[in-house]
Scaffold this active site. Sequence first.
Site, PDB file in Angstrom:
ATOM      1  N   HIS A  26      -3.626  13.654   0.909  1.00  3.84           N
ATOM      2  CA  HIS A  26      -3.879  12.875   1.894  1.00  3.84           C
ATOM      3  C   HIS A  26      -2.914  12.975   2.801  1.00  3.84           C
ATOM      4  CE1 HIS A  26      -5.021   9.689   4.258  1.00  3.84           C
ATOM      5  NE2 HIS A  26      -3.927   8.834   3.981  1.00  3.84           N
ATOM      6  N   ASP A  76      -9.182   0.124   1.780  1.00  2.00           N
ATOM      7  CA  ASP A  76      -8.251  -0.214   2.572  1.00  2.00           C
ATOM      8  C   ASP A  76      -8.793  -0.016   4.110  1.00  2.00           C
ATOM      9  OD1 ASP A  76      -5.965  -1.283   3.763  1.00  2.00           O
ATOM     10  OD2 ASP A  76      -4.972   0.841   3.834  1.00  2.00           O
ATOM     11  N   TYR A 115       1.503   2.111  15.668  1.00  2.00           N
ATOM     12  CA  TYR A 115       2.445   2.328  13.952  1.00  2.00           C
ATOM     13  C   TYR A 115       3.863   2.794  14.303  1.00  2.00           C
ATOM     14  CZ  TYR A 115       2.322   7.530  13.766  1.00  2.00           C
ATOM     15  OH  TYR A 115       2.507   8.709  13.686  1.00  2.00           O
ATOM     16  N   GLU A 167     -10.693   3.389   3.419  1.00  2.00           N
ATOM     17  CA  GLU A 167      -9.742   4.406   2.600  1.00  2.00           C
ATOM     18  C   GLU A 167     -10.129   4.142   1.112  1.00  2.00           C
ATOM     19  OE1 GLU A 167      -5.823   3.490   3.836  1.00  2.00           O
ATOM     20  OE2 GLU A 167      -5.931   5.144   5.439  1.00  2.00           O
ATOM     21  N   LYS A 209      -4.512  -2.395   9.991  1.00 10.27           N
ATOM     22  CA  LYS A 209      -4.808  -2.515   8.604  1.00 10.27           C
ATOM     23  C   LYS A 209      -5.175  -3.830   8.035  1.00 10.27           C
ATOM     24  CE  LYS A 209      -3.813   1.777   7.461  1.00 10.27           C
ATOM     25  NZ  LYS A 209      -4.634   2.751   6.475  1.00 10.27           N
ATOM     26  N   THR A 253      -4.761   6.312   0.033  1.00 12.35           N
ATOM     27  CA  THR A 253      -5.810   7.130   0.094  1.00 12.35           C
ATOM     28  C   THR A 253      -6.024   8.275  -0.840  1.00 12.35           C
ATOM     29  OG1 THR A 253      -6.177   6.405   2.397  1.00 12.35           O
ATOM     30  CG2 THR A 253      -7.671   8.145   1.729  1.00 12.35           C
ATOM     31  N   ARG A 278       0.672  15.817  13.115  1.00 13.75           N
ATOM     32  CA  ARG A 278       1.952  16.166  13.640  1.00 13.75           C
ATOM     33  C   ARG A 278       1.822  17.741  13.472  1.00 13.75           C
ATOM     34  NH1 ARG A 278       3.389  11.968  10.193  1.00 13.75           N
ATOM     35  NH2 ARG A 278       3.586  13.506   8.637  1.00 13.75           N
ATOM     36  N   ASP A 326       0.845  -1.228  -0.105  1.00 10.90           N
ATOM     37  CA  ASP A 326       0.106  -0.074  -0.025  1.00 10.90           C
ATOM     38  C   ASP A 326       0.837   1.275   0.093  1.00 10.90           C
ATOM     39  OD1 ASP A 326      -2.389   1.299   0.114  1.00 10.90           O
ATOM     40  OD2 ASP A 326      -2.687   1.447   2.226  1.00 10.90           O
ATOM     41  N   TYR A 343       1.188   5.596  -0.339  1.00  6.22           N
ATOM     42  CA  TYR A 343       0.921   6.878   0.171  1.00  6.22           C
ATOM     43  C   TYR A 343       1.178   7.929  -0.459  1.00  6.22           C
ATOM     44  CZ  TYR A 343       0.608   9.475   4.712  1.00  6.22           C
ATOM     45  OH  TYR A 343       0.477  10.473   5.619  1.00  6.22           O
TER      46      TYR A 343
HETATM   47 MN    MN Z   1      -4.367   2.784   2.509  1.00 11.06          MN
END
Ligand code: MN
Length: 419
Positions: A138, A239, A250, A205, A259, A355, A147, A131, A133
């Site tokens: 996103h 997802d 994580y 997602e 996930k 996503t 953050r 997967d 990113y």
């Molecule tokens: Mn994903």
Amino acid sequence: MKSSPLTSWVDVSEDSDFSIYNIPFGVFKTDTVPARCCTAIGDYVVDLVVLAEHGYFNPIPVSPLLFRRDSLNYFVSMGKDYTSLVRDRLIELFSINHHDLQDNIDLHPFVLYKRDSVTMMLPMKVGNYTDFYSSKEHATNLGAMLRDPNNALLPNWKHLPVAYHGRASSIAVSGTPVKRPQGQFKKNKDDTTPTFGPTQALDYELELAFVIGKDSNLGETVSVDNAEDYIFGFLLFNDWSARDIQSWEYVPLGPFLSKNFMSSVSPWIVTMEALAPYRTQGPVQDVQVLPYLQSKGNHNYDIELEVELKPEGGSAERISRTNFKHMYWNICQQLAHHTVNGCNVNIGDIMASGTISGPTPDSVGCLLERTRNGQEPIALKNGSTRKFLEDGDTVIMKGFAVKEGKRVGFGSVEGKVIP
Ligand code: MN
């Protein structure tokens, strides 16, 4: 020269995803017909075994055994030149100006099935799933929320397509219910020890995934210029994610149980050939990437995407609308990066985009972004609100491309949340 529009002798409505320009591939079964490969046109599923048995692919050598299987892996392994010829022949067989099948269809009662009368299966045996990113919107939204709003993207993000390795065993076909996963999470933000129980922050997602159509060798790199030779087509991909479990687990190695409880795919693989007319330029990459990631040509796709939510007993309503063309990293860059260290890919592997979010609040691809981690619940037409998914909710994702009146789509990927 503008090509003349093709029509089919099978009735295809204007808003059908399965026009004669599509001819996707899938696997179906019925109570009496064991699993086998098929295509779709209009409201129908087409049994490819029966077409092969009666020689309709001649002179292309197509054994019925190629399709009398519960996955497309073997067919796909024949190579793109071959699968593309078979698809072209199917377009010919179903076009209104062609008579081989049209004039004999009454002799073959077991070629066409109404799509709603069959069970669609997982189209490929999936060995590996990755997967990415790759949506800047996103990644920026998440970085800002979780953050630092002034420094949302991490320093590596514009230099490489970030990804994690997912779990292939829990990839399920559309229609499979998603069981709310249990796990560890912090019930309150300031807790120092975790709670155990069903996730309180189940999310979807919205993603598209490409399917590997050619093996690469261990130790070998797929170059950014040849990457498309290794890609058979695309699926819609949901997802499913448990945000509370994710935020606790994580650090430092990335997502795990938040996930891998399940991801859903659409039953139809839309081929690269069918999507070719919808190619478009990607966003400008404003940081110069290393040579192995520099791609030429258009490798983004203008595919409209929608998410609908259907509460238990209620009706489906659209909660998001976006487009695949916004993706910052394209599929060739993703595959080149994935293999640059010599990691090999296999037929059937699935590479999901991450996503897909657009630039506006109603174009984001998950509830985490849409509700700002539950702080701004969305209101549904039935009067209820959602921070995250509730038991009984069905999530429906759709994807389609339209250009000059020609529509090619994925149908949908759907899943209902169960306790
Ligand atoms: Mn994903």
